[in-house]
Design a protein around this motif. Structure first.
Motif, short mmCIF file in Angstrom:
data_model
loop_
_atom_site.label_atom_id
_atom_site.label_comp_id
_atom_site.label_asym_id
_atom_site.label_seq_id
_atom_site.Cartn_x
_atom_site.Cartn_y
_atom_site.Cartn_z
N ASP A 25 0.83 -1.20 0.00
CA ASP A 25 0.00 0.00 0.00
C ASP A 25 0.87 1.25 0.00
O ASP A 25 1.87 1.31 0.69
CB ASP A 25 -0.89 0.03 1.24
CG ASP A 25 -1.96 -1.05 1.23
OD1 ASP A 25 -2.60 -1.24 2.27
OD2 ASP A 25 -2.13 -1.70 0.17
N VAL A 26 0.42 2.24 -0.74
CA VAL A 26 1.12 3.52 -0.75
C VAL A 26 0.88 4.23 0.58
O VAL A 26 -0.25 4.33 1.04
CB VAL A 26 0.62 4.40 -1.91
CG1 VAL A 26 1.22 5.80 -1.81
CG2 VAL A 26 0.96 3.76 -3.24
N GLN A 27 1.95 4.69 1.18
CA GLN A 27 1.85 5.46 2.43
C GLN A 27 2.69 6.72 2.31
O GLN A 27 3.81 6.70 1.81
CB GLN A 27 2.33 4.63 3.61
CG GLN A 27 1.45 3.44 3.93
CD GLN A 27 1.76 2.81 5.28
OE1 GLN A 27 2.50 3.36 6.09
NE2 GLN A 27 1.19 1.64 5.52
N LEU A 28 2.08 7.82 2.74
CA LEU A 28 2.74 9.12 2.72
C LEU A 28 2.59 9.74 4.10
O LEU A 28 1.47 9.99 4.54
CB LEU A 28 2.10 10.03 1.67
CG LEU A 28 2.12 9.53 0.24
CD1 LEU A 28 1.18 10.33 -0.63
CD2 LEU A 28 3.54 9.61 -0.32
N GLN A 29 3.68 9.97 4.77
CA GLN A 29 3.65 10.51 6.12
C GLN A 29 4.29 11.88 6.12
O GLN A 29 5.51 12.02 6.01
CB GLN A 29 4.39 9.59 7.08
CG GLN A 29 4.34 10.06 8.53
CD GLN A 29 2.94 10.07 9.08
OE1 GLN A 29 2.20 9.10 8.97
NE2 GLN A 29 2.55 11.20 9.65
N ALA A 30 3.46 12.90 6.25
CA ALA A 30 3.95 14.28 6.29
C ALA A 30 4.20 14.69 7.73
O ALA A 30 3.44 14.33 8.64
CB ALA A 30 2.94 15.21 5.65
N SER A 31 5.24 15.45 7.95
CA SER A 31 5.56 15.94 9.28
C SER A 31 6.28 17.28 9.18
O SER A 31 6.69 17.68 8.09
CB SER A 31 6.42 14.93 10.04
OG SER A 31 7.64 14.71 9.36
N GLY A 32 6.43 17.94 10.32
CA GLY A 32 7.18 19.18 10.36
C GLY A 32 6.36 20.44 10.46
O GLY A 32 6.90 21.54 10.56
N GLY A 33 5.05 20.30 10.42
CA GLY A 33 4.20 21.49 10.54
C GLY A 33 4.25 22.05 11.95
O GLY A 33 4.80 21.44 12.87
N GLY A 34 3.66 23.22 12.12
CA GLY A 34 3.62 23.84 13.44
C GLY A 34 3.21 25.28 13.36
O GLY A 34 2.71 25.75 12.34
N LEU A 35 3.43 25.98 14.46
CA LEU A 35 3.11 27.40 14.57
C LEU A 35 4.40 28.21 14.48
O LEU A 35 5.36 27.92 15.20
CB LEU A 35 2.40 27.67 15.89
CG LEU A 35 2.12 29.13 16.24
CD1 LEU A 35 1.17 29.75 15.24
CD2 LEU A 35 1.56 29.23 17.66
N VAL A 36 4.40 29.21 13.63
CA VAL A 36 5.59 30.04 13.44
C VAL A 36 5.17 31.48 13.21
O VAL A 36 4.06 31.72 12.69
CB VAL A 36 6.45 29.50 12.27
CG1 VAL A 36 5.71 29.62 10.96
CG2 VAL A 36 7.80 30.18 12.21
N GLN A 37 6.01 32.41 13.58
CA GLN A 37 5.70 33.82 13.34
C GLN A 37 6.01 34.18 11.89
O GLN A 37 6.86 33.55 11.24
CB GLN A 37 6.53 34.70 14.26
CG GLN A 37 6.08 34.65 15.72
CD GLN A 37 6.78 35.68 16.57
OE1 GLN A 37 7.91 36.07 16.27
NE2 GLN A 37 6.14 36.12 17.63
N ALA A 38 5.34 35.20 11.40
CA ALA A 38 5.60 35.69 10.05
C ALA A 38 7.09 36.02 9.89
O ALA A 38 7.70 36.59 10.80
CB ALA A 38 4.76 36.92 9.77
N GLY A 39 7.63 35.61 8.75
CA GLY A 39 9.05 35.80 8.50
C GLY A 39 9.90 34.60 8.90
O GLY A 39 11.09 34.53 8.54
N GLY A 40 9.31 33.68 9.61
CA GLY A 40 10.02 32.50 10.07
C GLY A 40 10.09 31.40 9.03
O GLY A 40 9.66 31.57 7.88
#
Length: 122
Positions: free
Chosen positions: A1-16
């Motif tokens: 089965d095809v699996q795609l695991q995205a990670s690394g998102g979050g909250l950041v200030q503008a310009g970051g």
């Protein structure tokens, strides 16, 4: 089965900056492209960036050119999206997809991961 695991998102200030990762499995990595798309409430899905793993050719959406960079590591079956100079309008769920980069058309993608939330505060 095809699996795609995205990670690394979050909250950041503008310009970051943030770096998203997409770990892929279940298919021959170099036979397809990996694309990043994003979706936000009240907005159409938007193609952000796409890369053909076989030759490294890339495609960028107009709204992210010069700020986002996509790269691929075939040894790890992983694609990265480096996002710099983030703006509040970049706030969305970012989805990792597999298919073809055709005009960053979401219908050219065959499989979609669950996505990772990116929130940019002003």
């Amino acid at each position: 089965d095809v699996q795609l695991q995205a990670s690394g998102g979050g909250l950041v200030q503008a310009g970051g900056s943030l770096r998203l990762s997409c770990a892929a499995s279940g298919f021959t990595f170099d036979d397809y492209a990996i694309g990043w798309f994003r979706g936000a409430p009240g907005k159409e899905r938007e193609g952000v960036s796409c890369i053909y793993n076989s030759d490294g050719s890339t495609y960028q959406g107009d709204s992210v050119k010069g700020r986002f960079t996509i790269s691929s590591d075939s040894a790890k079956n992983t694609v990265y999206l480096q996002m710099n100079s983030l703006k509040p309008e970049d706030t969305a769920i970012y989805y990792c997809t597999v298919g073809f980069c055709t005009n960053l058309d979401p219908y050219a993608m065959d499989y979609w991961g669950k996505g990772t939330q990116v929130t940019v505060s002003s």
